[in-house]
Design a protein around this motif. Sequence first.
Motif, PDB file in Angstrom:
ATOM      1  N   UNK A  22       9.824  81.465 124.883  1.00 41.72           N
ATOM      2  CA  UNK A  22       9.720  81.076 126.468  1.00 41.72           C
ATOM      3  C   UNK A  22       8.534  81.291 126.972  1.00 41.72           C
ATOM      4  N   UNK A  23       7.558  82.419 126.976  1.00 42.63           N
ATOM      5  CA  UNK A  23       6.292  82.550 127.532  1.00 42.63           C
ATOM      6  C   UNK A  23       5.193  81.518 126.983  1.00 42.63           C
ATOM      7  N   UNK A  24       5.418  81.464 125.509  1.00 42.60           N
ATOM      8  CA  UNK A  24       4.391  80.436 125.020  1.00 42.60           C
ATOM      9  C   UNK A  24       4.595  78.832 125.291  1.00 42.60           C
ATOM     10  N   UNK A  25       6.078  78.645 125.214  1.00 47.66           N
ATOM     11  CA  UNK A  25       6.477  77.141 125.817  1.00 47.66           C
ATOM     12  C   UNK A  25       5.803  76.942 127.030  1.00 47.66           C
ATOM     13  N   UNK A  26       5.882  77.838 127.926  1.00 53.49           N
ATOM     14  CA  UNK A  26       5.304  77.937 129.382  1.00 53.49           C
ATOM     15  C   UNK A  26       3.398  77.611 129.239  1.00 53.49           C
ATOM     16  N   UNK A  27       3.065  78.386 128.427  1.00 54.70           N
ATOM     17  CA  UNK A  27       1.475  78.122 128.277  1.00 54.70           C
ATOM     18  C   UNK A  27       1.501  77.026 127.471  1.00 54.70           C
ATOM     19  N   UNK A  28       2.061  76.422 126.515  1.00 58.18           N
ATOM     20  CA  UNK A  28       1.883  75.236 125.938  1.00 58.18           C
ATOM     21  C   UNK A  28       1.903  74.298 126.936  1.00 58.18           C
ATOM     22  N   UNK A  29       2.887  74.124 127.811  1.00 55.06           N
ATOM     23  CA  UNK A  29       2.819  73.013 128.688  1.00 55.06           C
ATOM     24  C   UNK A  29       1.795  73.207 129.773  1.00 55.06           C
ATOM     25  N   UNK A  30       1.442  74.120 130.237  1.00 58.23           N
ATOM     26  CA  UNK A  30       0.405  74.287 131.126  1.00 58.23           C
ATOM     27  C   UNK A  30      -0.854  73.607 130.546  1.00 58.23           C
ATOM     28  N   UNK A  31      -1.305  74.119 129.039  1.00 56.91           N
ATOM     29  CA  UNK A  31      -2.393  73.499 128.407  1.00 56.91           C
ATOM     30  C   UNK A  31      -2.298  72.113 128.369  1.00 56.91           C
ATOM     31  N   UNK A  32      -1.098  71.381 128.057  1.00 58.47           N
ATOM     32  CA  UNK A  32      -0.816  69.996 128.065  1.00 58.47           C
ATOM     33  C   UNK A  32      -1.160  69.126 129.504  1.00 58.47           C
ATOM     34  N   UNK A  33      -0.552  70.050 130.560  1.00 58.93           N
ATOM     35  CA  UNK A  33      -0.932  69.561 131.925  1.00 58.93           C
ATOM     36  C   UNK A  33      -2.464  69.493 132.254  1.00 58.93           C
ATOM     37  N   UNK A  34      -3.016  70.581 131.727  1.00 57.65           N
ATOM     38  CA  UNK A  34      -4.584  70.778 131.951  1.00 57.65           C
ATOM     39  C   UNK A  34      -5.478  69.599 131.465  1.00 57.65           C
ATOM     40  N   UNK A  35      -5.083  69.351 129.945  1.00 50.82           N
ATOM     41  CA  UNK A  35      -5.557  68.453 129.277  1.00 50.82           C
ATOM     42  C   UNK A  35      -5.461  66.949 129.845  1.00 50.82           C
ATOM     43  N   UNK A  36      -4.255  66.611 130.018  1.00 47.99           N
ATOM     44  CA  UNK A  36      -4.076  65.552 131.018  1.00 47.99           C
ATOM     45  C   UNK A  36      -4.763  65.223 132.055  1.00 47.99           C
ATOM     46  N   UNK A  37      -4.933  66.232 133.008  1.00 46.39           N
ATOM     47  CA  UNK A  37      -5.434  66.384 134.174  1.00 46.39           C
ATOM     48  C   UNK A  37      -7.183  66.174 133.674  1.00 46.39           C
ATOM     49  N   UNK A  38      -7.681  66.683 132.902  1.00 49.47           N
ATOM     50  CA  UNK A  38      -9.080  66.422 132.387  1.00 49.47           C
ATOM     51  C   UNK A  38      -9.262  65.080 132.088  1.00 49.47           C
ATOM     52  N   UNK A  39      -8.339  64.623 131.176  1.00 47.56           N
ATOM     53  CA  UNK A  39      -8.323  63.244 130.698  1.00 47.56           C
ATOM     54  C   UNK A  39      -8.575  62.421 131.935  1.00 47.56           C
ATOM     55  N   UNK A  40      -7.652  62.308 132.982  1.00 46.82           N
ATOM     56  CA  UNK A  40      -7.685  61.519 134.210  1.00 46.82           C
ATOM     57  C   UNK A  40      -8.948  61.539 134.759  1.00 46.82           C
TER      58      UNK A  40
END
Length: 592
Positions: A567-585
């Motif tokens: 559960x915790x590393x699923x949370x971290x993975x999604x946060x990383x995905x969101x950060x990458x998407x924000x940086x891409x935008x």
Amino acid sequence: MDKPIGRSGNDKTITFPRGNRLDHDWETDVLVVGSGAAGLSAALYAAKAGLRVTVCEKSPRIGGTTALSNGMIWVPCSPHARSAEIDDSLAKAKTYLQHELGIHYRAGFVEAYLEDGPTALTALENGTEVKFTLASVPDYHSSQVGGVDKGRALSPAPYDGRLLGSDFDLIGDPIRVVLGGMMISSGEVRSFLNPFQSFASLKHVLRRLSRYVRDRLSYRRGTELSGGNALIARLLASLRKYDVEIWPASPVIDLILEEGRVTGAVVKLIDSEVRVCASHAVILATGGFAHNAQLRAELSGPHQHDDTLAHPDATGDGIRLATRRGAAIDNDVASAGFWTPVSILKSGSCSQIVPYGWLDRGRPGVIAVGPNGKRFVNESNSYHDICLAIFKGGYPADKRFYFICDHDFVRLRGMGHLLPWPWTLSIDKYASLGYIKVGKTIEELANRLGLDPAELQKTIEEHNAHAAEGRDPLFKRGESVFNRTQGDPAVGMKNPNLGAIRNAPFVALPIVPATLGTATGLATDTDGKVLDENGRPIMGLYACGNDMTSPMRGIYPGAGITIGPAIVFAYRAVNSILLSAHQGQKAAASRA
């Protein structure tokens, strides 16, 4: 023309508008492969963040190994622990894991897990149906530095499966049921075995039976869910609120790699191969490789084995998909699995793996012996510890490992598949099947087990003397808090974990080590990004759960150290995905 090829979360035919794009059939932001605790948690985190999410599951039902399990999680300093005023700290938990993991301690992973654990749990529960409660379970080595007697393990709150409607049939079946489909939690076992011990027990059993009878008029099994089944049900109910697409019976057969980035996957959906475009990421959470004989042989090292309690579809799909695209496997672990002793019940051509029992597990009056006829482990230690001792004792080169007790123990507590009297009236049937070995004397039993009769007799006599003294100088059985949870003061001995073996016939149950799940997986960073052979992230590809190498590295510090990190590393993975998407935008905006 639209192409109908599946089912949606609302049980309607979904269509895949092709538009002007011919390179894919379905668009999503995040594609999650697998539907255990790791996959469904990742999907829920992503959906709550506003992303479009699609979950693909190979099996017809969801939940994987989580649905078979007790569903516990190990998260130090959770909001639940703070509310209960548990005396604990992240620094204390870190110290505990440093001592537990030793040379396998990886500071980055452990610190990420501990620091994000409480936040991840809060994020999972807030605004969803997911709920946990504190479990009264100590760390498995609570007497070690940094260990605690309570507060780090949590259990999923029970759930009424009727609330799922037709989705109830989508949840995978649990392992332990009675009467053909009624779940019983560990706390209920004694009431069901002896409903007349008190009015409260009788009332509880009658209520459960009445509800179960009503359930079976409308459902294929009981709807009072607990453990991992309740967790999966709660995750599913939450995902429906966020309109997450869930595709059962839809295995991913390949990852799509474009210019060094994973951009989607090919999914077998009914009779079609569907190209799914995942604009943000693909998350692998297929449950590890426990049922893949080739990977077991390659990755298990000195812990070679044949048996597992993991879901039958945990066949290493995530590892296979990722390594085909250049991913590395991280096998720098103490053990490639998390273990429990099991017994094998054979009847004709059928063979059943029987889990370590609730009633006989480490109780007073049973000992474990190896090929030399001697005890080799503290029998009241954790199931994982017992199996590691079996391997250390020579398994699988020599498979003569047994739990030994007398007939009084079997009548009182059962043994493996055998329930206590009167639920098991005679042990003769199981002896004739070869499930247990029985002897009128210790010498006769030893001969049937292929052990030295003199050594086994000496072991039994030594154990009985220690039980009378109330201490175990060989393995310190009964001295830890965790040991005492397996004890029984009612036996009237000085040590509630020690009981004599003296009344014939004598019984031996052959045991073998089996995995609850695998610890070796894909090499990742602390955000779950899958790494290649050079240690570089494969862009767009993440792993969590048993598809990533466990931060516990094949060591078992406490109840819930597989689902907790999932559960915790699923949370971290999604946060990383969101950060990458924000940086891409931001980068796109700066170029505009």
